[in-house]
Scaffold this active site. Structure first.
Site, PDB file in Angstrom:
ATOM      1  N   LYS A 173       0.844  -1.203   0.000  1.00  0.00           N
ATOM      2  CA  LYS A 173       0.000   0.000   0.000  1.00  0.00           C
ATOM      3  C   LYS A 173       0.875   1.248   0.000  1.00  0.00           C
ATOM      4  O   LYS A 173       1.608   1.503   0.953  1.00  0.00           O
ATOM      5  CB  LYS A 173      -0.902   0.031   1.241  1.00  0.00           C
ATOM      6  CG  LYS A 173      -1.980   1.119   1.144  1.00  0.00           C
ATOM      7  CD  LYS A 173      -2.600   1.479   2.470  1.00  0.00           C
ATOM      8  CE  LYS A 173      -1.790   2.514   3.157  1.00  0.00           C
ATOM      9  NZ  LYS A 173      -1.826   3.821   2.437  1.00  0.00           N
ATOM     10  N   GLU A 248      10.816   1.721   9.677  1.00  0.00           N
ATOM     11  CA  GLU A 248      11.725   2.839   9.373  1.00  0.00           C
ATOM     12  C   GLU A 248      10.948   4.113   9.652  1.00  0.00           C
ATOM     13  O   GLU A 248      10.023   4.441   8.913  1.00  0.00           O
ATOM     14  CB  GLU A 248      12.118   2.794   7.894  1.00  0.00           C
ATOM     15  CG  GLU A 248      12.918   1.587   7.512  1.00  0.00           C
ATOM     16  CD  GLU A 248      14.233   1.556   8.240  1.00  0.00           C
ATOM     17  OE1 GLU A 248      14.750   0.458   8.448  1.00  0.00           O
ATOM     18  OE2 GLU A 248      14.733   2.631   8.613  1.00  0.00           O
ATOM     19  N   CYS A 282      13.547  11.852   5.767  1.00  0.00           N
ATOM     20  CA  CYS A 282      13.815  11.579   7.184  1.00  0.00           C
ATOM     21  C   CYS A 282      15.304  11.601   7.473  1.00  0.00           C
ATOM     22  O   CYS A 282      15.707  11.599   8.627  1.00  0.00           O
ATOM     23  CB  CYS A 282      13.238  10.233   7.546  1.00  0.00           C
ATOM     24  SG  CYS A 282      13.901   9.063   6.414  1.00  0.00           S
ATOM     25  N   GLU A 383      10.292  16.398  15.051  1.00  0.00           N
ATOM     26  CA  GLU A 383      10.518  16.288  13.607  1.00  0.00           C
ATOM     27  C   GLU A 383       9.596  17.252  12.882  1.00  0.00           C
ATOM     28  O   GLU A 383       8.391  17.199  13.036  1.00  0.00           O
ATOM     29  CB  GLU A 383      10.246  14.856  13.151  1.00  0.00           C
ATOM     30  CG  GLU A 383      10.477  14.665  11.666  1.00  0.00           C
ATOM     31  CD  GLU A 383      10.227  13.261  11.208  1.00  0.00           C
ATOM     32  OE1 GLU A 383       9.181  12.698  11.545  1.00  0.00           O
ATOM     33  OE2 GLU A 383      11.101  12.715  10.526  1.00  0.00           O
TER      34      GLU A 383
END
Ligand code: TXE
Length: 480
Positions: A173, A248, A282, A383
């Site tokens: 997906k 991850e 990231c 973040e």
């Protein structure tokens, strides 16, 4: 432009006929629709994968390798078409899609097409017991691959290629924010001769069918890339089902700059490691720490370089910074910039939205440099995942190391120095899964890729990925 699911080698509308709108971030406009799939679509994909597994897991390594190589060749053969589609779906500059995203998607397949022909396992002779052990590494069966919107085809294929190479069948997906290139990949896989049902792509929302994939009893392993919060939720769902998990997740990566570095190379690379893909990687070095005696010089030079970056229409060759992925994400990033005012940060450059002629509704933001004075501040702890970096100075090695490690995340770190002792000491003590020294984002696909702490668990890449997608079994035979 209507995107469909790809199940059992066929393009299918969602069974319950619900659809979602697909946005072009550069224009802030809807430009197509794609399936808002439901459990029924996931069921159908799992069934197709289950039925294809006996065939695919018994397909010879050479045949698998050939098909994956065909896919790599066809991705390259459609590079321009895929790059345009990726840039339109994600808002990233066409130059970036053409140079990084699509070539790397081809590399992902080519790498694992080769790696699987070299993958092997050990034998252990129990001397004195007339016994021989060998380790059988078998494919797991049906596995789930779920990927994010920032590097859509690049990360989608990074999971699918090793899963297929190892003999598994996949229910995959892509992110609901960037469905397009996964849809195009389906066509390429069919053309490359991948048998029906080996790869199934179900389009739709994470918290409905993403969740359904994670929860499905017949899907034995999940490879996920995305936000830390989502990763934690997935772990909560999958752990009690004893599924293999590769997560991850997010990053808040330090970029540590010492005076003894190759200054010009550092400066040019730091502009890239700060703002590539609109800072939506990231691995971006979002916390910049500079040795005190070059801090003022760096500040001037960095601001001057960043001011030259061209924010604009991603279709233009000259664009360095395209549109952010969505209106919501732009507002989230902007909210962090606004915190600078309350948290006592200095906005040294940028911070404002950009109006691009003929693209007024697009999601554009200036590259932003914020000077901070305390690594504990939210700008340095959370973040942001946008074109925003913070900078602050340090005096000693010890201080730099402790600043770098003082974060929830532990994905990557970049270190600029020509001092060997410092390089070794930092490399050993940095709490990250990746350390780049005098470079950034230089990737050798044989290396283990992933992070520590809130950046996730497990490693992708090379034989790590093939070990993740196989179950080791010890066969012990005693003989007379
Ligand atoms: O993540 P989300 P996003 C991180 C990056 C940032 C985030 C951006 O740091 O935090 O990913 O990607 C699906 N069950 N990385 O916003 O929302 C969702 O549909 C199952 C780290 O997309 O987590 C999408 O397909 N699936 C990375 C995918 O998860 C669910 C590199 C990611 O969505 C779900 C790139 C659920 N409950 C980005 N909810 C690295 N470390 O390499 C959502 N999804």
């Amino acid at each position: 432009m209507k995107i469909q699911n790809y199940i059992n080698g066929e393009f299918e509308n969602p069974i319950e006929d619900h659809w979602l709108e697909n946005y072009n971030p550069a224009k802030g406009k809807v430009y197509g629709k794609f399936p808002n799939s439901t459990n029924a679509d996931v069921e159908s994909a799992v069934l197709a994968a289950e039925n294809a597994f006996p065939i695919w897991s018994n397909t010879s390594i050479d045949e698998r390798s050939k098909i994956l190589t065909n896919i790599a060749d066809l991705i390259l053969g459609n590079l321009e078409f895929l790059a345009k589609a990726e840039s339109k779906d994600n808002g990233k500059p066409i130059s970036l899609a053409r140079q990084i995203d699509i070539p790397r998607a081809a590399d992902n397949f080519r790498f694992f097409a080769n790696a699987i022909t070299q993958f092997s396992s050990e034998a252990h002779e129990s001397v004195g017991f007339n016994a021989m052990n060998f380790t059988l590494r078998q494919p797991i069966g049906v596995v789930g691959c779920i990927s994010p919107w920032n590097l859509p085809l690049y990360l989608f294929t990074w999971k699918i290629a090793p899963a297929l190479a190892a003999g598994n069948c996949v229910v995959a997906k892509p992110s609901e924010i960037t469905p397009m290139t996964a849809f195009i990949l389906a066509d390429i896989c069919s053309e490359a001769g991948l048998p029906n049902g080996v790869l199934n792509i179900v389009q739709g929302l994470g918290n409905t069918i993403g969740q359904a994939i994670v929860k499905h009893p017949k899907i034995k392993a999940i490879s996920f890339t995305g936000g830390t919060k989502t990763g934690a939720h997935i772990a909560l769902t999958a752990a009690p089902m004893f599924k293999k998990l590769s997560l991850e997740l997010g990053g808040k990566n330090p970029n540590i700059i010492f005076a003894d570095c190759n200054y010009d190379k550092m400066l040019e690379t730091t502009v890239r490691s700060s703002f590539a893909n609109q800072g939506q990687i990231c691995l971006c070095g979002s916390r910049i720490f500079v040795e005190e005696n070059i801090y003022e010089k760096f500040k001037q030079d960095f601001i001057e370089k960043v001011a030259q970056l061209n924010v604009g229409n991603p279709e233009e060759e000259t664009t360095d910074i395209g549109a952010l992925i969505s209106k919501e994400h732009l507002e989230k990033v902007k909210s962090y910039i606004d915190i600078a005012h309350t948290e006592g940060g200095n906005i040294l450059f940028g911070g404002e939205r950009v109006e691009v002629e003929n693209f007024e509704k697009g999601y554009y933001l200036q590259p932003t440099i914020i000077e901070v004075f305390d690594n504990k501040c939210r700008l340095n702890q959370e973040e942001i995942f946008g074109p925003v970096v913070t900078i602050m100075s340090f005096k000693t090695d010890e201080e730099a190391l402790s600043l770098a490690n003082d974060a929830k995340y532990g994905l990557s770190a970049t270190l600029w120095t020509n001092n060997l002792n410092r390089t070794m000491q930092f490399s050993k003590q940095l709490q990250t899964g990746i350390v780049w020294v005098n470079t950034w984002m230089l990737r050798d696909l044989r290396t283990p890729f992933g992070g520590q702490k809130d950046s996730g668990v497990g490693r992708e890449g090379g034989f790590e990925a093939l070990r993740f997608f196989t179950e080791p079994k010890n066969i012990c035979i005693q003989y007379d």
